[in-house]
Design a protein around this motif. Structure first.
Motif, PDB file in Angstrom:
ATOM      1  N   LYS A   1       0.843  -1.199   0.000  1.00 29.63           N
ATOM      2  CA  LYS A   1       0.000   0.000   0.000  1.00 29.63           C
ATOM      3  C   LYS A   1       0.875   1.245   0.000  1.00 29.63           C
ATOM      4  O   LYS A   1       1.916   1.296   0.657  1.00 29.63           O
ATOM      5  CB  LYS A   1      -0.926  -0.015   1.206  1.00 29.63           C
ATOM      6  N   TYR A   2       0.397   2.217  -0.766  1.00 30.96           N
ATOM      7  CA  TYR A   2       1.119   3.484  -0.895  1.00 30.96           C
ATOM      8  C   TYR A   2       0.098   4.606  -0.698  1.00 30.96           C
ATOM      9  O   TYR A   2      -1.047   4.485  -1.150  1.00 30.96           O
ATOM     10  CB  TYR A   2       1.717   3.619  -2.297  1.00 30.96           C
ATOM     11  N   ASN A   3       0.508   5.687  -0.069  1.00 34.53           N
ATOM     12  CA  ASN A   3      -0.444   6.798   0.096  1.00 34.53           C
ATOM     13  C   ASN A   3      -0.680   7.516  -1.231  1.00 34.53           C
ATOM     14  O   ASN A   3      -0.145   7.120  -2.267  1.00 34.53           O
ATOM     15  CB  ASN A   3       0.006   7.758   1.220  1.00 34.53           C
TER      16      ASN A   3
ATOM     17  N   TYR B   1       5.526   4.672   0.350  1.00 38.89           N
ATOM     18  CA  TYR B   1       5.293   3.349   0.948  1.00 38.89           C
ATOM     19  C   TYR B   1       4.594   3.449   2.302  1.00 38.89           C
ATOM     20  O   TYR B   1       4.953   4.270   3.140  1.00 38.89           O
ATOM     21  CB  TYR B   1       6.633   2.619   1.137  1.00 38.89           C
ATOM     22  N   LYS B   2       3.606   2.566   2.484  1.00 40.36           N
ATOM     23  CA  LYS B   2       2.916   2.522   3.766  1.00 40.36           C
ATOM     24  C   LYS B   2       2.925   1.126   4.378  1.00 40.36           C
ATOM     25  O   LYS B   2       3.237   0.951   5.538  1.00 40.36           O
ATOM     26  CB  LYS B   2       1.453   2.996   3.592  1.00 40.36           C
ATOM     27  N   LEU B   3       2.513   0.121   3.564  1.00 37.02           N
ATOM     28  CA  LEU B   3       2.389  -1.240   4.097  1.00 37.02           C
ATOM     29  C   LEU B   3       2.781  -2.278   3.045  1.00 37.02           C
ATOM     30  O   LEU B   3       2.759  -1.978   1.847  1.00 37.02           O
ATOM     31  CB  LEU B   3       0.929  -1.510   4.509  1.00 37.02           C
TER      32      LEU B   3
ATOM     33  N   ALA C   1      -7.080  -6.572   1.167  1.00 39.05           N
ATOM     34  CA  ALA C   1      -6.750  -6.960   2.531  1.00 39.05           C
ATOM     35  C   ALA C   1      -5.241  -6.884   2.742  1.00 39.05           C
ATOM     36  O   ALA C   1      -4.458  -7.179   1.849  1.00 39.05           O
ATOM     37  CB  ALA C   1      -7.231  -8.377   2.791  1.00 39.05           C
ATOM     38  N   THR C   2      -4.860  -6.483   3.946  1.00 33.44           N
ATOM     39  CA  THR C   2      -3.446  -6.424   4.266  1.00 33.44           C
ATOM     40  C   THR C   2      -2.944  -7.836   4.502  1.00 33.44           C
ATOM     41  O   THR C   2      -3.569  -8.610   5.230  1.00 33.44           O
ATOM     42  CB  THR C   2      -3.221  -5.584   5.545  1.00 33.44           C
TER      43      THR C   2
END
Ligand code: FES
Length: 245
Positions: free
Chosen positions: A185-187, A192-194, A243-244
């Protein structure tokens, strides 16, 4: 160099086909002329022998079988050249206006309206990039404006996930980019976020002309910011689409 790269595959294909047709005509014509000449020499020799005159020795005449054999070899060679040329023309990069060149994404005004009305980035399939609205603040290490990665409140981001290369869609609910392959996941700014991605999304240089055209240079991919970069300081806006992991 630019002029060479600007030649389209269609032009190359046309040149190759014309060259091949010319070559075939020349080879076939020469073989035919030689066969005619040999035929005349044979007839002259037969006439001279019948009249008891000395027979002038010429080069060994080309038999019909030899003529067809040579024609066959020439045809095969030409076919090979044609196939090779056509393959080359097909593989020749068509960089004019496509990925790998400077792409006009449209008018700044239109792009901004699209982003505002749809609450999602503007997407260019030709350029394989998103254009996001950007109002972040530079950090000590990252300054997109200094690198010409942002201009007049917009920033292009390469669509390719920096983990294993999947195309990363934008999730309207979370207002983040979420990779469906392994959940990176990226904002909104592609930071980079997750997930397993090693850094933020890669990006391209951008320029807004005096006429309001947004020009994105996809010839050079600029490596995304390292993990931990956060110039937006903004959490996700809603639930995730992916989903993460
Ligand atoms: S390719 Fe995007 S997370 Fe693996």
């Amino acid at each position: 160099m630019t002029a060479v790269l600007a030649i389209s595959s269609g032009t190359i294909a046309a040149i190759v086909v014309i060259a091949i047709i010319d070559l075939f005509a020349i080879v076939f014509g020469l073989s035919f002329l030689r066969a005619r000449r040999d035929q005349r020499e044979r007839e002259a020799a037969a006439t001279a022998a019948a009249l008891g005159r000395p027979v002038r020795k010429g080069p060994k005449p080309l038999s019909r079988r030899e003529f067809f054999r040579r024609s066959l070899v020439a045809s095969l060679l030409i076919y090979g050249a044609q196939f090779g040329g056509a393959s080359l023309a097909f593989l020749w990069p068509n960089l004019r206006g496509g990925f790998g060149s400077v792409i006009n994404a449209g008018k700044l005004e239109d792009i901004n309206s699209f982003i505002r009305e749809n609450r999602e980035p503007f997407y260019s399939g030709t350029g394989r990039f998103y254009v996001v609205a950007y109002d972040g603040r530079p950090t000590d290490d990252v300054d997109y404006a200094a690198e010409q990665l942002t201009a007049q409140g917009i920033m292009p981001l390469y669509q390719r996930c920096v983990h294993l290369g999947c195309r990363v869609p934008f999730c309207r609910q979370s207002q983040w980019f979420e990779c469906p392959c392994h959940g990176s996941k990226y904002n909104t700014a592609g930071e980079y976020k997750l997930g397993p991605a090693p850094r933020g999304l890669d990006r391209f240089r951008v320029e807004v002309t005096s006429t309001g055209d947004v020009l994105v240079d996809t010839a050079e991919v600029i490596i995304g910011p390292p993990r931990g970069t956060d110039t937006l300081r903004r959490p996700q806006a809603g639930p995730f689409c992916v989903a993460t992991v």
